[in-house]
Scaffold this motif. Sequence first.
Motif, PDB file in Angstrom:
ATOM      1  N   TYR A  33       0.835  -1.201   0.000  1.00  0.00           N
ATOM      2  CA  TYR A  33       0.000   0.000   0.000  1.00  0.00           C
ATOM      3  C   TYR A  33       0.872   1.254   0.000  1.00  0.00           C
ATOM      4  N   TYR A  35       0.196   5.156   1.597  1.00  0.00           N
ATOM      5  CA  TYR A  35      -0.637   6.066   2.372  1.00  0.00           C
ATOM      6  C   TYR A  35       0.007   7.437   2.367  1.00  0.00           C
ATOM      7  N   GLN A  37       0.178  10.979   4.683  1.00  0.00           N
ATOM      8  CA  GLN A  37      -0.134  11.607   5.972  1.00  0.00           C
ATOM      9  C   GLN A  37       0.060  13.107   5.835  1.00  0.00           C
ATOM     10  N   LYS A  41      -1.606  15.088  10.429  1.00  0.00           N
ATOM     11  CA  LYS A  41      -1.351  13.687  10.764  1.00  0.00           C
ATOM     12  C   LYS A  41      -2.454  12.737  10.293  1.00  0.00           C
ATOM     13  N   PHE A  42      -3.368  13.217   9.453  1.00  0.00           N
ATOM     14  CA  PHE A  42      -4.412  12.338   8.954  1.00  0.00           C
ATOM     15  C   PHE A  42      -3.829  11.399   7.903  1.00  0.00           C
ATOM     16  N   LEU A  43      -4.114  10.100   8.045  1.00  0.00           N
ATOM     17  CA  LEU A  43      -3.590   9.063   7.155  1.00  0.00           C
ATOM     18  C   LEU A  43      -4.677   8.625   6.191  1.00  0.00           C
ATOM     19  N   ILE A  45      -5.386   6.268   2.529  1.00  0.00           N
ATOM     20  CA  ILE A  45      -4.855   5.331   1.545  1.00  0.00           C
ATOM     21  C   ILE A  45      -4.877   5.962   0.155  1.00  0.00           C
ATOM     22  N   GLU A  58      -7.584   5.002  -4.936  1.00  0.00           N
ATOM     23  CA  GLU A  58      -8.452   6.036  -4.398  1.00  0.00           C
ATOM     24  C   GLU A  58      -8.446   7.254  -5.319  1.00  0.00           C
ATOM     25  N   PHE A  90       3.771   6.991   3.331  1.00  0.00           N
ATOM     26  CA  PHE A  90       4.106   5.731   3.977  1.00  0.00           C
ATOM     27  C   PHE A  90       3.768   4.567   3.059  1.00  0.00           C
ATOM     28  N   PHE A 103       4.052  -0.937   8.508  1.00  0.00           N
ATOM     29  CA  PHE A 103       4.381   0.304   7.810  1.00  0.00           C
ATOM     30  C   PHE A 103       5.891   0.521   7.771  1.00  0.00           C
ATOM     31  N   SER A 105       8.985   3.576   7.562  1.00  0.00           N
ATOM     32  CA  SER A 105       9.201   4.743   8.437  1.00  0.00           C
ATOM     33  C   SER A 105       8.897   6.064   7.737  1.00  0.00           C
TER      34      SER A 105
END
Lengths: 112, 111
Positions: A33, A35, A37, A41-43, A45, A58, A90, A103, A105
């Motif tokens: 995947y 992602y 952020q 800090k909202f994660l 996909i 998405e 990420f 995940f 780093s």
Amino acid sequence: DTAVSQTPKYLVTQMGNDKSIKCEQNLGHDTMYWYKQDSKKFLKIMFSYNNKELIINETVPNRFSPKSPDKAHLNLHINSLELGDSAVYFCASSQDPGGDYTFGSGTRLTVV
Amino acid sequence: GDSVVQTEGQVLPSEGDSLIVNCSYETTQYPSLFWYVQYPGEGPQLHLKAMKANDKGRNKGFEAMYRKETTSFHLEKDSVQESDSAVYFCALIDQGGKLIFGQGTELSVKP
């Protein structure tokens, strides 16, 4: 021995440039995947691949193009970078869709 | 679509205080529920999970009960430590296998 590794860790680039982020996992997982952020800090996909096949895409601008050369690698290429693309990206993997995620780093992308 | 809501953006307990971090979810199915923890400069990591209603996830003194009747999965701990300071994300897996996160709650424990 890092399970999910991303390179580079930091990326500073100018608007309009094209850049790539690489991801590799050594867990033997089938699903990977990307992602994003944001600064709050909202994660969220972006994409998911299962055994090199795209299964989740998405609502992401088509300037973003993932590529999975094999099931251990999932790269993210971004064309014509914009200021709003600045974020931490990420990579993650799981044994199958819906399994526990591991995940990396993160790659902090800053567009100036 | 499915969603997860965490009502507190930040909590500031003192060491030794008890903790509750609220998490509510909306879904039309029966997903697995998770808490992920993120330390500075790192990616989120799985903290605990519950697979079905009335299951309790546990890890390092933290607990969360999967409550279907109230659609909640609150994170609790009796006595927090400074080393617990991090950002905590509640999440669920939707039918398509996507991990959907709440907004995150920053836990800063005062020594």
